[in-house]
Structures are given as C-alpha cells and as structure tokens.
Design a protein around this motif. Structure first.
Motif, PDB file in Angstrom:
ATOM      1  N   ARG A  59     -18.928   6.818 -43.996  1.00  0.00           N
ATOM      2  CA  ARG A  59     -18.756   8.218 -44.405  1.00  0.00           C
ATOM      3  C   ARG A  59     -19.047   9.203 -43.292  1.00  0.00           C
ATOM      4  O   ARG A  59     -18.624  10.351 -43.350  1.00  0.00           O
ATOM      5  CB  ARG A  59     -19.659   8.530 -45.616  1.00  0.00           C
ATOM      6  CG  ARG A  59     -19.259   7.745 -46.853  1.00  0.00           C
ATOM      7  CD  ARG A  59     -20.106   8.125 -48.039  1.00  0.00           C
ATOM      8  NE  ARG A  59     -19.922   9.516 -48.391  1.00  0.00           N
ATOM      9  CZ  ARG A  59     -20.908  10.394 -48.571  1.00  0.00           C
ATOM     10  NH1 ARG A  59     -22.163  10.018 -48.402  1.00  0.00           N
ATOM     11  NH2 ARG A  59     -20.645  11.627 -48.897  1.00  0.00           N
ATOM     12  N   THR A 100     -13.435  11.526 -44.074  1.00  0.00           N
ATOM     13  CA  THR A 100     -12.899  11.547 -45.432  1.00  0.00           C
ATOM     14  C   THR A 100     -12.555  10.137 -45.886  1.00  0.00           C
ATOM     15  O   THR A 100     -12.385   9.211 -45.084  1.00  0.00           O
ATOM     16  CB  THR A 100     -11.640  12.430 -45.518  1.00  0.00           C
ATOM     17  OG1 THR A 100     -10.614  11.861 -44.691  1.00  0.00           O
ATOM     18  CG2 THR A 100     -11.935  13.842 -45.063  1.00  0.00           C
ATOM     19  N   LEU A 101     -12.393   9.978 -47.199  1.00  0.00           N
ATOM     20  CA  LEU A 101     -12.088   8.674 -47.782  1.00  0.00           C
ATOM     21  C   LEU A 101     -10.814   8.086 -47.170  1.00  0.00           C
ATOM     22  O   LEU A 101     -10.756   6.895 -46.846  1.00  0.00           O
ATOM     23  CB  LEU A 101     -11.942   8.810 -49.302  1.00  0.00           C
ATOM     24  CG  LEU A 101     -11.553   7.564 -50.085  1.00  0.00           C
ATOM     25  CD1 LEU A 101     -12.614   6.480 -49.925  1.00  0.00           C
ATOM     26  CD2 LEU A 101     -11.378   7.907 -51.562  1.00  0.00           C
ATOM     27  N   GLN A 119     -11.504   6.608 -43.640  1.00  0.00           N
ATOM     28  CA  GLN A 119     -12.573   5.631 -43.428  1.00  0.00           C
ATOM     29  C   GLN A 119     -12.012   4.264 -43.067  1.00  0.00           C
ATOM     30  O   GLN A 119     -10.932   3.882 -43.530  1.00  0.00           O
ATOM     31  CB  GLN A 119     -13.454   5.538 -44.683  1.00  0.00           C
ATOM     32  CG  GLN A 119     -14.310   6.774 -44.904  1.00  0.00           C
ATOM     33  CD  GLN A 119     -15.020   6.768 -46.240  1.00  0.00           C
ATOM     34  OE1 GLN A 119     -15.080   5.752 -46.930  1.00  0.00           O
ATOM     35  NE2 GLN A 119     -15.564   7.919 -46.633  1.00  0.00           N
ATOM     36  N   ARG A 139     -19.383   2.168 -49.326  1.00  0.00           N
ATOM     37  CA  ARG A 139     -18.693   2.957 -48.297  1.00  0.00           C
ATOM     38  C   ARG A 139     -19.651   3.756 -47.416  1.00  0.00           C
ATOM     39  O   ARG A 139     -19.212   4.510 -46.546  1.00  0.00           O
ATOM     40  CB  ARG A 139     -17.699   3.914 -48.956  1.00  0.00           C
ATOM     41  CG  ARG A 139     -16.628   3.241 -49.772  1.00  0.00           C
ATOM     42  CD  ARG A 139     -15.525   4.212 -50.148  1.00  0.00           C
ATOM     43  NE  ARG A 139     -15.924   5.221 -51.114  1.00  0.00           N
ATOM     44  CZ  ARG A 139     -16.140   6.500 -50.849  1.00  0.00           C
ATOM     45  NH1 ARG A 139     -16.049   6.955 -49.613  1.00  0.00           N
ATOM     46  NH2 ARG A 139     -16.487   7.337 -51.804  1.00  0.00           N
ATOM     47  N   ARG A 140     -20.948   3.605 -47.653  1.00  0.00           N
ATOM     48  CA  ARG A 140     -21.935   4.475 -47.013  1.00  0.00           C
ATOM     49  C   ARG A 140     -21.809   4.521 -45.489  1.00  0.00           C
ATOM     50  O   ARG A 140     -21.833   5.596 -44.883  1.00  0.00           O
ATOM     51  CB  ARG A 140     -23.333   4.003 -47.401  1.00  0.00           C
ATOM     52  CG  ARG A 140     -24.479   4.830 -46.822  1.00  0.00           C
ATOM     53  CD  ARG A 140     -25.798   4.165 -47.124  1.00  0.00           C
ATOM     54  NE  ARG A 140     -25.874   2.861 -46.470  1.00  0.00           N
ATOM     55  CZ  ARG A 140     -26.549   1.824 -46.951  1.00  0.00           C
ATOM     56  NH1 ARG A 140     -27.184   1.918 -48.093  1.00  0.00           N
ATOM     57  NH2 ARG A 140     -26.582   0.694 -46.298  1.00  0.00           N
ATOM     58  N   SER A 187     -25.130  12.124 -51.203  1.00  0.00           N
ATOM     59  CA  SER A 187     -24.575  13.358 -50.630  1.00  0.00           C
ATOM     60  C   SER A 187     -25.572  14.466 -50.883  1.00  0.00           C
ATOM     61  O   SER A 187     -25.565  15.118 -51.913  1.00  0.00           O
ATOM     62  CB  SER A 187     -23.232  13.693 -51.282  1.00  0.00           C
ATOM     63  OG  SER A 187     -22.645  14.827 -50.686  1.00  0.00           O
TER      64      SER A 187
END
Length: 411
Positions: free
Chosen positions: A245, A254-255, A258, A241-242, A195
């Motif tokens: 994102r 957002t999480l 996803q 999770r890349r 990030s």
C-alpha cells in the motif's frame, strides 16, 4: 534523551498500552486510575530508560511500574487493606477456568460493550482504553467533534462505575447481545491501524495486528457466529495487501497499481476459506458481505480482471443491510468502474448535494477522480484542492497533491 529510547517508548505504547490498562482495570476496578497510572508508567520510562537502558520485556516493566503507582495511590487514599491485597495480587497470575479466555483485553472489550451503555459509547470507550487512541482520533472515526466525544467517554466510564458493570467475558447465553458492539470495536480498531485517521503514518501495523489477534480469540470463543468469522476474514484479506500500500519512499500506492505478486497469499487463502465457511451458514451479515468484496479484489489476477459488476452488486446488498453514506460512496466507486465514470459521478453528486459526508475528504477525492477520468480537468483540480484541505494524513495529502499536479498539467 536518545532517539532510540524515544522510539522504544513509542513502540511500547503501541504494543503494551491496552494490556497495561486492562490489567490495572481488572485489579483496581477504577478506569480513570488505570489510565492515569499507565500514563505515569510511560512517563517514568521516558525518565529512566535513557539512564538504565530499554528493558528486555518493556510490557512487564511498564505493568510493574503502573502497578506500583496504583499501590501508592491507593495506599495514600487509605482505601483499606482488602483493596491493597487485590493490587498486590497483580504479581501473581490468577487461575483461569478452562472455559475462560485468558486475556484481560478481551475482558475489557466485553465490559465496554455492556448493553447498559449506548452503542457509540461502547466502541469509543474500548478504543480509548484498549488501543490508547486519543479522543481526537476516535472523534474523527465517528465523524463527531472532539468535545462531543470527550463527554461521551466520561459518561460511559461513570455509567460503568455507577451500574457496577462486571469486568468479565459474559456467560454464553449473554454473548449474542454483546457481539455486534464487540465486532464494531474490532472493525474500527483494525481500520485505525490499516488506515490511520491522522498524522504522518498511514499504516499503524500494531493496531491492525492487535485487531486480528483479538478477532481470532473471539472466533475461538464464538465459533458458530458467522459475522465474527466474516470480520476476521475481512481483516485478513485487507491485511494481505499491507506491504504494497506504500512505496519504498512512503508514498500511497492505489489498489490498481499495487504489485499483486507481493500480496500475502497465505492470508488471502485463509481469509477466503473463513469466508466460505461463514457464508455456508446462510446468515450473511455486513462483515461477510464486505469480506466478499475484499475477496473479489484479492483473488483477481490483475486490476483489469476485477469483477466490478459483482462488487457493485455486493455494495448494493451492503447498503440494504447497513445504510450509510460511506457505503453509498464506495458503491459509487464500484459503479463508476463497472458502468463508467459518468454513472459513478451521478451517485457522487447526489451524495454531495445531500450534505451527508460534508468534511469527509474521500468524497471530493472520489469526485475528483471521476471528473479526471471524464477529462473535466478544471473541475477535477478544484475537487482535488477541496480534498487536500480535508485530508488528515501526510501520505494522503502527498498523493492528492500529485494527482492535482497531474490534472493541472493537462490543462
């Protein structure tokens, strides 16, 4: 100059800067000379690659160009035949002992993390020389001014020179005292890649990949250090999770939104297995606790299935291990999910009143989200506007602007 060549040079900088600088430091022992010659090599690439084409191995080309520049500089400075022989030896790989890690970047990390240096300087210097982060980027990571960080870097380099700190991975009995700073370097390096602190690009994949690669090397070097294993697990669980994102158009996802089916199951499995092995040693430190939090997210079948009470409890433990306002902010988010937005907002308001996170855009952004969930749209809109003014990446600004539009549309 074509856009393709510009892109190639930019990619080479991301991929090769740390290796070129680390190699030059190993040979010349001069940190400033290494950075200057590396910069000259990239400038030469900008001039010659449009004419000659991008080389098959950009890193080798850049290392040779930087080495030649260092040779010229040293020759003009008449430093003596012995030093020139050292530089000439760059054309040959040195013999590596069986118990050494054959990676100049890891040597550079341990040199930067020498106990003679202040902890903040160790991390900052490594991020500057190894990853090529700008002084401004490092300053934002530390939440200090750019001028303050510039002075810190200068003092650290001078300290290494004056103290004659060796450029090496230290012997086994000295590894424990260096480990916390090395782990901190890797953590910040990964975070900057995962990030980014500023610019158009939220995710800088090369930096994150480099942090993971170096973490694997460190775990091989120190297999009995549970925090090193915990940090590698943490990186893998986040990096899994890349790909989800950002949307196809580059917007922040957002999480909760996803697509979990696109998460890297192999990375999650490896991360969980590493974490389990580290925790069995019975010495849970902050990186292992953070990895446990990441594992709660990564192994939940859906956002609704997330064990938020467990995450809130883990953040409480992390706050006891490493008290910081950022940890408290994350705990407030978890409490807001576990016990409701009003409970989370009380913690956020206490942080806001303390002034500990003044200028940190995620404080008003978190406050805005909690206010939105409480249907206090006018207050939420004001908080989103505050966060927008403080956000430093284009992706985050677009996300916050959309959230602002949403709450203003409800008024």
């Amino acid at each position: 100059m074509t856009a393709e060549v510009n892109d190639a040079v930019a990619q080479a900088f991301r991929d090769e800067w740390g290796q070129v600088v680390a190699t030059l430091i190993r040979i010349t022992g001069d940190w400033d000379l290494a950075e200057e010659c590396a910069q000259d090599a990239f400038a030469l690439a900008l001039r010659t690659w449009p004419r000659d084409g991008v080389p098959t191995k950009p890193g080798a080309w850049l290392t040779t160009a930087a080495r030649n520049r260092a040779t010229d500089r040293l020759r003009r400075a008449a430093v003596g035949a012995a030093k020139l022989r050292e530089v000439a030896a760059m054309t040959h790989e040195p013999t590596v002992e069986a118990d050494e890690i054959p990676d100049d970047r890891l040597r550079l990390m341990f040199t930067c993390c020498h106990p003679a240096l202040a902890p903040e300087a160790r991390v900052a210097l490594t991020l500057r020389t190894l990853a090529g982060l700008s002084t401004a980027e490092i300053a934002r990571a530390f939440l200090v001014g750019e001028q303050t960080m510039s002075k810190r870097l200068t003092r650290a380099k001078q300290k290494i020179k004056n103290a004659g700190i060796p450029y090496r991975v230290p012997p086994a009995h000295l590894l424990p005292e260096r480990t916390p700073a090395v782990l901190a370097v890797l953590y910040l390096l990964f975070n900057e890649g995962y990030s980014a602190t500023a610019g158009a690009e939220l995710v800088r994949r090369t930096l994150a990949a480099e942090a993971i690669r170096l973490a694997r090397v460190l775990v091989r070097l120190m297999p009995d250090e549970p925090e090193a294993v915990g940090l590698l697990a943490l990186m893998l669980l986040h990096d899994a999770r890349r790909e989800t994102r950002l949307s196809a158009s580059g917007e922040l996802v957002t999480l909760a939104e996803q697509d979990r089916g696109r998460w890297d199951a192999a990375a999650i499995g490896e991360g969980v297995a590493l974490l389990d092995g580290a925790l069995r040693r019975g010495r849970a430190g902050p990186y292992q606790v953070q990895a446990a939090i990441a594992a709660c997210h990564a192994t939940a079948a859906s956002a609704e299935d997330t064990d938020w009470p467990q995450i809130a409890a883990l953040y409480g433990r992390l706050a006891r291990l490493t008290p910081s306002p950022v940890v408290e902010l994350n705990r407030a988010v978890a409490v807001g999910m576990a016990d409701g937005p009003a409970a989370g907002l009380r913690l956020v308001e206490a942080l806001r009143e303390s002034g500990a996170l003044a200028g940190y855009h995620l404080l008003p952004a978190t406050r805005a989200d909690l206010l939105r969930r409480l249907h206090r749209d006018a207050e939420a809109a004001a908080a989103y506007r505050e966060a927008l003014e403080l956000a430093t990446t284009d992706t985050e600004r677009r996300y916050l602007a959309k959230r602002l539009d949403d709450v203003e549309g409800h008024r």
